[in-house]
Design a protein around this motif. Structure first.
Motif, PDB file in Angstrom:
ATOM      1  N   ILE A  82       0.810  -1.224   0.000  1.00 13.00           N
ATOM      2  CA  ILE A  82       0.000   0.000   0.000  1.00 13.00           C
ATOM      3  C   ILE A  82       0.841   1.271   0.000  1.00 13.00           C
ATOM      4  O   ILE A  82       0.300   2.376  -0.014  1.00 13.00           O
ATOM      5  N   LYS A 107     -13.754   0.073   6.945  1.00 12.95           N
ATOM      6  CA  LYS A 107     -12.833   0.986   6.263  1.00 12.95           C
ATOM      7  C   LYS A 107     -11.588   1.191   7.112  1.00 12.95           C
ATOM      8  O   LYS A 107     -11.646   1.152   8.339  1.00 12.95           O
ATOM      9  N   ASN A 109      -7.604   3.279   7.618  1.00 14.00           N
ATOM     10  CA  ASN A 109      -6.715   4.399   7.362  1.00 14.00           C
ATOM     11  C   ASN A 109      -5.322   3.990   7.811  1.00 14.00           C
ATOM     12  O   ASN A 109      -5.150   3.527   8.950  1.00 14.00           O
ATOM     13  N   ASN A 130      -2.633   6.003   3.143  1.00 14.51           N
ATOM     14  CA  ASN A 130      -3.471   5.250   2.220  1.00 14.51           C
ATOM     15  C   ASN A 130      -4.780   4.929   2.915  1.00 14.51           C
ATOM     16  O   ASN A 130      -4.864   4.916   4.146  1.00 14.51           O
ATOM     17  N   TYR A 131      -5.799   4.660   2.086  1.00 14.24           N
ATOM     18  CA  TYR A 131      -7.164   4.490   2.604  1.00 14.24           C
ATOM     19  C   TYR A 131      -7.830   3.304   1.925  1.00 14.24           C
ATOM     20  O   TYR A 131      -7.749   3.144   0.697  1.00 14.24           O
ATOM     21  N   PHE A 132      -8.478   2.480   2.737  1.00 14.30           N
ATOM     22  CA  PHE A 132      -9.242   1.338   2.246  1.00 14.30           C
ATOM     23  C   PHE A 132     -10.726   1.666   2.404  1.00 14.30           C
ATOM     24  O   PHE A 132     -11.206   1.893   3.518  1.00 14.30           O
ATOM     25  N   TRP A 137      -7.812  -0.610  -1.682  1.00 13.46           N
ATOM     26  CA  TRP A 137      -6.922   0.466  -1.246  1.00 13.46           C
ATOM     27  C   TRP A 137      -6.717   1.468  -2.384  1.00 13.46           C
ATOM     28  O   TRP A 137      -6.793   1.122  -3.561  1.00 13.46           O
ATOM     29  N   GLN A 138      -6.431   2.693  -2.022  1.00 20.02           N
ATOM     30  CA  GLN A 138      -6.076   3.715  -3.009  1.00 20.02           C
ATOM     31  C   GLN A 138      -4.697   3.403  -3.601  1.00 20.02           C
ATOM     32  O   GLN A 138      -3.936   2.599  -3.057  1.00 20.02           O
ATOM     33  N   TYR A 527       0.174  -4.342   3.675  1.00 19.86           N
ATOM     34  CA  TYR A 527      -1.032  -4.652   4.442  1.00 19.86           C
ATOM     35  C   TYR A 527      -1.252  -6.156   4.421  1.00 19.86           C
ATOM     36  O   TYR A 527      -1.099  -6.802   3.375  1.00 19.86           O
TER      37      TYR A 527
END
Length: 627
Positions: A82, A107, A109, A130-132, A137-138, A527
């Motif tokens: 990630i 979600k 972070n 990064n964000y899920f 994930w982004q 991750y």
């Protein structure tokens, strides 16, 4: 000179009141097993990056080694990259709250110390994020989220899901910076300074933040120590300050609080990251420790209004700063047990408080140089919970002896301010089962400079720490270094973690002494998602040992025990029984029979190790005497 540290094995001693704590399914080597290489005591190295603020002899350690001859073939986890970083130091001791997971939406972070380019001064360093969104994930970030250089990010989402906060320290102004946005995972970041007030112009650094019961947020941060260019505050060289918001971060109504018992009467210094914080409903827990410090728990049942102190591990020299480590008064420096400052604390849903720490030993023969030495080959993770009350911490795991030869084989090791096992992080699943991660030297993996790398292990308990599952290795490449793991506090049936991965032991980004293998190398942020049941059910599988293992019965016993040994006929041999301090409490040389009885009723309650040896048989087991 070799040290056979009997004091080390005192960590294993369990008194009568601790008889309920059991690890009977574990196989381990009795005291006195060495590492396969010699080491010198290493000088402790404080973080030495360029901080800007306004105005401003050979010894070999002998230690207990844990065994992992073969791990169960479960190994069903998801792994995805990630992010990455050229700055490969994520903490000086305790792992930051770098992964937040919303238990309702799933979600997540994730944040980390991020340097997108090779730069010896790391001028572009800041927060990697990064964000899920519940599905994916982004893309990996290519720049930090801030406009200025920052470090040590922690992430949290408020209980009303109205704000996402990333707390870090700003190196230009020496203040805690809060990055926020109203919709987690979306929009531009708002950067704010000074919401967490500093007590002087040297600022506050290395923060931690946790969400409590709605609408509370709790944070801690450290005044700048003298080794980093700061000054003492209220008599402490690095004072840990407490902050609180009672409106989901809009304002902070508790500012720069020195908690009673966390003051200069108890501590001479607190080092960066030598602390951890957790909260559940109205309960808040802070643990503080470090080399030469008491490891203490500060607990508030009132969302930070009042505090109670419990000393979990007492260091024998009060307010240790630079005193000679002579604890028995013979004017000779001693090797003294301590914790390495890598701590984790968690309040479970029953209100029980759990604490983990990396084990170490220190030595100091000069009280004039403001330095001390520690043993980098110390090995162990310490554990305590509030059900144990005033009982000592227990050593429950460490670096593993994978080839079952009685020695922790190593050709070299990377430098951390720790021993061979460190960096615990803890979390819960949706059923209330408890888990923690730690990193430890890995026997079977080496980098290009022939140093042993470290892997990250997961362990779990379904009975609030009475027993633990066998360490579960989450690394998917034997020669990769997998460190600084952070497990989400709130998990579902699966466990959610991030860690840093590279192929070089140690770090290259700090201490003014970069590791050659690491220097200029890119690390990835990974991750991991793994089944909680898979971790809880992870067991030791060793067919060779199973063929040799005898049975000790009954276990626990009142002291009258029988050894049912896998031998065909009686023969000459020896039997030794040690307590868990390593002291021999019973020994005999006699004819050993397939069914061997021992009368040990004279021994006090506790755990013991029996070692039976003959020309063609060698067996070691642990047993428990209770009455």
């Amino acid at each position: 000179m070799k040290y056979f540290s009997a004091a080390f094995f005192a960590l294993f001693f369990l008194s009568a009141a601790q008889a309920q704590y059991q690890q009977d399914d574990w196989k381990f080597i009795p005291p006195g097993i060495p590492v396969s290489l010699s080491s010198q005591f290493a000088p402790f190295k404080p973080e030495s990056e360029n901080i800007t603020y306004p105005g401003s002899s050979d010894r070999t350690n002998i230690f207990h080694s844990f065994i992992q001859p073969k791990q169960s073939d479960l190994r069903g986890f998801t792994s995805v990259e990630i992010g990455n970083t050229y700055f490969d130091l994520q903490t000086n001791a305790s792992v930051c709250h770098s992964l937040f997971r919303d238990e309702l939406s799933g979600k997540m972070n994730a944040v980390w110390n991020f340097a997108p380019t090779i730069d010896p001064d790391f001028t572009s360093r800041g927060t990697g994020y990064n964000y899920f969104n519940g599905n994916f994930w982004q893309p990996n970030p290519t720049s930090r989220i801030e406009d200025v250089r920052t470090g040590w990010p922690n992430v949290v989402v408020t209980s009303d899901n109205a704000h996402e906060y990333v707390l870090c320290h700003n190196l230009q102004f020496g203040l805690v910076q809060i990055n926020s946005r109203p919709v987690p995972g979306e929009g531009s970041w708002i950067e704010e300074l000074g919401n967490l007030q500093a007590p002087n112009t040297f600022g506050v650094w290395w923060p931690r933040i946790i969400r409590g019961g709605s609408p509370y947020l709790h944070a801690i941060a450290l005044t700048l120590p003298t080794l980093q260019g700061g000054i003492k505050y209220q008599g402490i060289d690095g004072a840990l300050l407490y902050y609180r918001s009672s409106d989901n971060g809009a304002t902070w109504d508790k500012q720069k609080i020195v908690i009673e018992g966390l003051d200069s009467l108890s501590y001479a210094r607190i080092r960066p990251d030598n602390y951890a914080i957790d909260a559940y409903q109205n309960n808040v827990a802070i643990v503080v420790g470090g080399f030469g410090n008491d490891l203490a728990l500060f607990f508030s049942p009132s969302s930070g209004l009042t505090w109670e102190k419990t000393t979990i591990q007492k260091f024998p020299i009060a307010r240790f700063y630079d005193q000679v480590s002579d604890v028995n008064g013979d004017s000779i420096p001693d090797l003294v047990e301590t914790n390495d400052g890598s701590l984790s604390v968690l309040i479970d849903k029953s209100g029980t408080i759990h604490v983990w720490a990396g084990y170490n030993q220190i030595y100091n023969d000069d009280s004039t140089d403001n330095q001390f030495s520690f043993e980098p080959t110390s090995n162990g993770i310490l554990y305590w919970n509030s059900n144990l009350d005033t009982l000592p911490m227990q050593l429950i795991t460490g670096a593993l002896d994978l080839n079952y030869n009685g020695v922790l084989d190593a050709t070299g090791y990377g430098f951390f301010n720790s021993g061979f096992a460190t960096h615990p992080s803890s979390g819960l699943d949706d059923l209330g089962n408890l888990y923690f991660t730690y990193s430890a030297l890995y026997e079977n993996g080496i980098d290009k400079d022939q140093k042993n790398v470290r892997h990250t292990y997961l362990m779990g308990t379904s009975n609030s720490g009475v027993t633990w599952s066998y360490p579960y290795d989450i690394a998917n490449d034997p020669n990769s270094e997998c460190i600084y793991a952070c497990i989400a506090r709130e998990n579902d049936a699966n466990l959610h973690l991030i860690y840093q991965k590279d192929f070089c032991a140690g770090v290259g980004a700090t201490y003014n002494d970069p590791d050659p293998c690491n220097n200029g190398e890119l690390s990835t942020i990974v991750y991991i998602e793994v089944s909680g049941n898979e971790v809880l059910n992870n067991t030791l599988v060793d067919e060779v040992a199973a063929e040799k293992d005898g049975i000790i019965f009954p276990n626990p016993s009142s002291g009258e025990i029988e050894l049912n040994l896998p031998i065909d006929h009686p023969g000459k041999g020896t039997i030794n029984v040690c307590d868990l301090k390593g002291k021999i409490v019973f020994e005999t040389s006699e004819i050993i029979s397939p069914s061997q009885k021992l009368k040990l009723s004279f021994l006090p309650q506790g755990f013991y190790i029996a070692h039976i040896a003959s020309d063609d048989f060698n067996f070691t087991t642990k047993f428990n005497i209770v009455r």
